[in-house]
Design a protein around this motif. Structure first.
Motif, PDB file in Angstrom:
ATOM      1  N   GLU A   1     -97.267  41.022 -33.530  1.00  0.00           N
ATOM      2  CA  GLU A   1     -96.433  41.983 -34.266  1.00  0.00           C
ATOM      3  C   GLU A   1     -95.072  42.124 -33.582  1.00  0.00           C
ATOM      4  O   GLU A   1     -94.018  42.081 -34.240  1.00  0.00           O
ATOM      5  CB  GLU A   1     -97.125  43.346 -34.321  1.00  0.00           C
ATOM      6  N   ASP A   2     -95.076  42.289 -32.267  1.00  0.00           N
ATOM      7  CA  ASP A   2     -93.821  42.456 -31.529  1.00  0.00           C
ATOM      8  C   ASP A   2     -93.020  41.160 -31.520  1.00  0.00           C
ATOM      9  O   ASP A   2     -91.779  41.183 -31.616  1.00  0.00           O
ATOM     10  CB  ASP A   2     -94.113  42.909 -30.100  1.00  0.00           C
ATOM     11  N   LEU A   3     -93.711  40.025 -31.382  1.00  0.00           N
ATOM     12  CA  LEU A   3     -93.041  38.725 -31.396  1.00  0.00           C
ATOM     13  C   LEU A   3     -92.257  38.538 -32.689  1.00  0.00           C
ATOM     14  O   LEU A   3     -91.088  38.124 -32.670  1.00  0.00           O
ATOM     15  CB  LEU A   3     -94.070  37.606 -31.239  1.00  0.00           C
ATOM     16  N   ALA A   4     -92.870  38.848 -33.818  1.00  0.00           N
ATOM     17  CA  ALA A   4     -92.204  38.665 -35.105  1.00  0.00           C
ATOM     18  C   ALA A   4     -90.967  39.541 -35.210  1.00  0.00           C
ATOM     19  O   ALA A   4     -89.923  39.116 -35.725  1.00  0.00           O
ATOM     20  CB  ALA A   4     -93.180  38.973 -36.242  1.00  0.00           C
ATOM     21  N   LEU A   5     -91.046  40.768 -34.705  1.00  0.00           N
ATOM     22  CA  LEU A   5     -89.903  41.681 -34.757  1.00  0.00           C
ATOM     23  C   LEU A   5     -88.782  41.207 -33.840  1.00  0.00           C
ATOM     24  O   LEU A   5     -87.607  41.176 -34.233  1.00  0.00           O
ATOM     25  CB  LEU A   5     -90.365  43.089 -34.375  1.00  0.00           C
ATOM     26  N   GLY A   6     -89.125  40.816 -32.622  1.00  0.00           N
ATOM     27  CA  GLY A   6     -88.112  40.313 -31.695  1.00  0.00           C
ATOM     28  C   GLY A   6     -87.503  39.011 -32.153  1.00  0.00           C
ATOM     29  O   GLY A   6     -86.294  38.775 -31.990  1.00  0.00           O
ATOM     30  N   ALA A   7     -88.321  38.137 -32.756  1.00  0.00           N
ATOM     31  CA  ALA A   7     -87.813  36.862 -33.252  1.00  0.00           C
ATOM     32  C   ALA A   7     -86.860  37.054 -34.421  1.00  0.00           C
ATOM     33  O   ALA A   7     -85.918  36.279 -34.597  1.00  0.00           O
ATOM     34  CB  ALA A   7     -88.976  35.968 -33.676  1.00  0.00           C
TER      35      ALA A   7
ATOM     36  N   MET B   1     -90.312  33.095 -25.810  1.00  0.00           N
ATOM     37  CA  MET B   1     -91.387  33.747 -26.557  1.00  0.00           C
ATOM     38  C   MET B   1     -91.698  35.126 -25.968  1.00  0.00           C
ATOM     39  O   MET B   1     -91.828  36.116 -26.689  1.00  0.00           O
ATOM     40  CB  MET B   1     -92.647  32.880 -26.555  1.00  0.00           C
ATOM     41  N   SER B   2     -91.803  35.188 -24.656  1.00  0.00           N
ATOM     42  CA  SER B   2     -92.074  36.487 -24.024  1.00  0.00           C
ATOM     43  C   SER B   2     -90.891  37.433 -24.211  1.00  0.00           C
ATOM     44  O   SER B   2     -91.078  38.649 -24.357  1.00  0.00           O
ATOM     45  CB  SER B   2     -92.401  36.311 -22.537  1.00  0.00           C
ATOM     46  N   LEU B   3     -89.670  36.892 -24.251  1.00  0.00           N
ATOM     47  CA  LEU B   3     -88.509  37.746 -24.521  1.00  0.00           C
ATOM     48  C   LEU B   3     -88.583  38.322 -25.930  1.00  0.00           C
ATOM     49  O   LEU B   3     -88.296  39.509 -26.141  1.00  0.00           O
ATOM     50  CB  LEU B   3     -87.211  36.960 -24.343  1.00  0.00           C
ATOM     51  N   CYS B   4     -88.958  37.494 -26.908  1.00  0.00           N
ATOM     52  CA  CYS B   4     -89.115  38.002 -28.273  1.00  0.00           C
ATOM     53  C   CYS B   4     -90.140  39.130 -28.315  1.00  0.00           C
ATOM     54  O   CYS B   4     -89.936  40.144 -28.997  1.00  0.00           O
ATOM     55  CB  CYS B   4     -89.552  36.877 -29.211  1.00  0.00           C
ATOM     56  N   ILE B   5     -91.253  38.948 -27.604  1.00  0.00           N
ATOM     57  CA  ILE B   5     -92.289  39.989 -27.571  1.00  0.00           C
ATOM     58  C   ILE B   5     -91.731  41.265 -26.955  1.00  0.00           C
ATOM     59  O   ILE B   5     -91.923  42.372 -27.479  1.00  0.00           O
ATOM     60  CB  ILE B   5     -93.519  39.492 -26.796  1.00  0.00           C
ATOM     61  N   ASP B   6     -91.022  41.122 -25.850  1.00  0.00           N
ATOM     62  CA  ASP B   6     -90.464  42.298 -25.170  1.00  0.00           C
ATOM     63  C   ASP B   6     -89.400  42.989 -26.028  1.00  0.00           C
ATOM     64  O   ASP B   6     -89.332  44.225 -26.081  1.00  0.00           O
ATOM     65  CB  ASP B   6     -89.876  41.899 -23.816  1.00  0.00           C
ATOM     66  N   LEU B   7     -88.552  42.211 -26.705  1.00  0.00           N
ATOM     67  CA  LEU B   7     -87.541  42.785 -27.587  1.00  0.00           C
ATOM     68  C   LEU B   7     -88.198  43.515 -28.761  1.00  0.00           C
ATOM     69  O   LEU B   7     -87.773  44.608 -29.146  1.00  0.00           O
ATOM     70  CB  LEU B   7     -86.610  41.692 -28.114  1.00  0.00           C
ATOM     71  N   GLY B   8     -89.229  42.884 -29.332  1.00  0.00           N
ATOM     72  CA  GLY B   8     -89.929  43.517 -30.438  1.00  0.00           C
ATOM     73  C   GLY B   8     -90.566  44.833 -30.022  1.00  0.00           C
ATOM     74  O   GLY B   8     -90.509  45.831 -30.755  1.00  0.00           O
ATOM     75  N   LYS B   9     -91.173  44.837 -28.834  1.00  0.00           N
ATOM     76  CA  LYS B   9     -91.770  46.077 -28.319  1.00  0.00           C
ATOM     77  C   LYS B   9     -90.694  47.143 -28.106  1.00  0.00           C
ATOM     78  O   LYS B   9     -90.894  48.328 -28.432  1.00  0.00           O
ATOM     79  CB  LYS B   9     -92.500  45.797 -27.007  1.00  0.00           C
ATOM     80  N   THR B  10     -89.550  46.725 -27.586  1.00  0.00           N
ATOM     81  CA  THR B  10     -88.432  47.646 -27.363  1.00  0.00           C
ATOM     82  C   THR B  10     -87.974  48.285 -28.670  1.00  0.00           C
ATOM     83  O   THR B  10     -87.767  49.502 -28.755  1.00  0.00           O
ATOM     84  CB  THR B  10     -87.258  46.895 -26.706  1.00  0.00           C
ATOM     85  N   ILE B  11     -87.809  47.463 -29.714  1.00  0.00           N
ATOM     86  CA  ILE B  11     -87.368  47.974 -31.014  1.00  0.00           C
ATOM     87  C   ILE B  11     -88.431  48.891 -31.610  1.00  0.00           C
ATOM     88  O   ILE B  11     -88.134  49.987 -32.111  1.00  0.00           O
ATOM     89  CB  ILE B  11     -87.056  46.803 -31.970  1.00  0.00           C
ATOM     90  N   ARG B  12     -89.697  48.460 -31.557  1.00  0.00           N
ATOM     91  CA  ARG B  12     -90.797  49.255 -32.121  1.00  0.00           C
ATOM     92  C   ARG B  12     -90.882  50.627 -31.460  1.00  0.00           C
ATOM     93  O   ARG B  12     -91.000  51.659 -32.142  1.00  0.00           O
ATOM     94  CB  ARG B  12     -92.113  48.491 -31.966  1.00  0.00           C
ATOM     95  N   GLU B  13     -90.828  50.639 -30.138  1.00  0.00           N
ATOM     96  CA  GLU B  13     -90.964  51.909 -29.425  1.00  0.00           C
ATOM     97  C   GLU B  13     -89.749  52.803 -29.644  1.00  0.00           C
ATOM     98  O   GLU B  13     -89.879  54.040 -29.724  1.00  0.00           O
ATOM     99  CB  GLU B  13     -91.185  51.646 -27.941  1.00  0.00           C
ATOM    100  N   ALA B  14     -88.573  52.213 -29.760  1.00  0.00           N
ATOM    101  CA  ALA B  14     -87.378  53.016 -30.039  1.00  0.00           C
ATOM    102  C   ALA B  14     -87.483  53.687 -31.406  1.00  0.00           C
ATOM    103  O   ALA B  14     -87.144  54.867 -31.562  1.00  0.00           O
ATOM    104  CB  ALA B  14     -86.131  52.137 -29.967  1.00  0.00           C
TER     105      ALA B  14
END
Length: 367
Positions: A10-16, A206-219
């Motif tokens: 889920e986070d990967l797709a958002l960060g990507a 890939m891990s950056l996309c996951i981390d970015l997606g998590k960042t956006i989701r949590e914000a």
């Protein structure tokens, strides 16, 4: 090694979607396919490139074609796996892992579907650092990996094995095949050793996309400032800190499907500090050139990404609609993507724009 489950996808797709620069295909379909595969086969190992043995065989897998067509021609889910199996047979080697050719959009998640079904790992790297519209626009090509043999499958079961003398011809011929397969093909290409992965791939995307997606989701969940969260996350990465280029409302969007690509432009009228100004963005699957009142403010290979003003979620070029209120971000790409060799492959002139590349931070007065 990191195990990738449903939340990571889920986070990967958002960060990507953020790093895709508007292209790479709608990540929703790839996300659903990957989650289904995880539910059936279990979590998927994500390997640091340094964990891949030098003599191991890595076969990248992806979708090529016009992303908007993919939403109308839903895949069966095993097309890219069939392409990878074809290359295993040709090379006489089993894949140790698969890898993304681009870290943006659909192609960030598709390799996880292949890995789950094949029982192998995904390498935490890619060949574009964003999304690009053409298959020779990869660091694998720029730094010496041969792209063919290449395998292509469509959802009907048609398939093709392609061998070319160079990677530009790989793009030229395979694009025509994808058009005749209905506008979309699922591919395996640039098969390489673990040593070549370490030498040519952009690591940890890939891990950056996951981390970015998590960042956006949590914000979004915590009602925090999404833009400031993205700035902080990109500041700590191999990319540069994201910049706000424009805030405005879409007053014109033009798309045309030609030669296997979706080409067009987006026009915005500004508000707040951008009142009485206009932003014009040209795209070929991905956003390529951004100009405010005719003055260049960002250009490929740096990333140009739209976010919904209300939610802070990234928008693809297919998702943009008349009347949307959006923020346009510019994100400096990694240094490996700004080399002279790289700019000869994906600089502005490669897309027919008569500009030399100037870093987005320089164009916007940030040293």
């Amino acid at each position: 090694m990191r195990l990738i489950g449903e939340q990571e996808i889920e986070d990967l797709a958002l960060g990507a979607a953020l790093l895709a620069s508007g292209g790479g295909g709608d990540p929703t379909l790839g996300k659903l396919m990957a989650i289904k595969a995880i539910r059936q086969y279990g979590p998927i190992p994500l390997l640091d490139p340094l964990e891949v043995p030098d003599d191991a065989w890595v076969i990248p897998t992806a979708m090529m074609g016009a992303p908007s067509i993919m939403m109308e021609k839903i895949p069966n889910g095993d097309e890219a796996l069939k392409s990878m199996r074809m290359l295993e047979e040709v090379h006489g080697k089993k894949a140790f892992a698969t890898m993304s050719i681009e870290c943006g959009g659909l192609n960030s998640t598709l390799p996880f579907v292949v890995a789950a079904k094949a029982g192998i790992s995904v390498v935490d790297a890619d060949g574009m650092g964003r999304a690009f519209p053409e298959l020779h626009m990869e660091t694998f090509n720029i730094y010496g990996v041969q792209g063919t043999p290449m395998a292509l499958h469509n959802e009907r079961g048609d398939y093709c094995l392609l061998k070319t003398l160079d990677n530009r011809m790989l793009e030229h011929i395979s694009r025509g095949i994808a058009v005749r397969m209905g506008g979309v093909a699922h591919i395996a290409e640039y098969a390489m050793s673990g040593a070549d992965v370490k030498r040519t791939a952009i690591p940890h995307t890939m891990s950056l996309c996951i981390d970015l997606g998590k960042t956006i989701r949590e914000a979004i969940q915590n009602k925090k400032d999404t833009i400031e969260a993205i700035k902080a996350a990109t500041r700590k990465s191999i990319y540069g800190e994201a910049l706000v280029l424009f805030r405005g409302r879409i007053v014109d969007i033009n798309r045309q499907f030609t030669d296997g690509f979706v080409r067009g432009h987006t026009l915005l009228e500004g508000f707040e500090e951008y009142q009485d100004m206009t932003l014009h963005v040209d795209f070929q699957n991905e956003n390529l050139i951004a100009k405010i009142d005719g003055t260049l403010v960002a250009t490929v290979p740096d990333l140009i990404t739209f976010l919904d003003l209300g939610t802070g979620t990234p928008l693809t070029t297919e998702g943009l609609k008349y009347g949307f209120r959006v923020i346009c971000l510019g994100i400096p790409c990694p240094k490996i993507m700004r080399s002279d060799a790289a700019l000869r492959v994906w600089g502005p002139r490669c897309f027919g724009h008569d500009y030399s590349f100037v870093p987005v931070e320089e164009l916007n007065g940030i040293l």
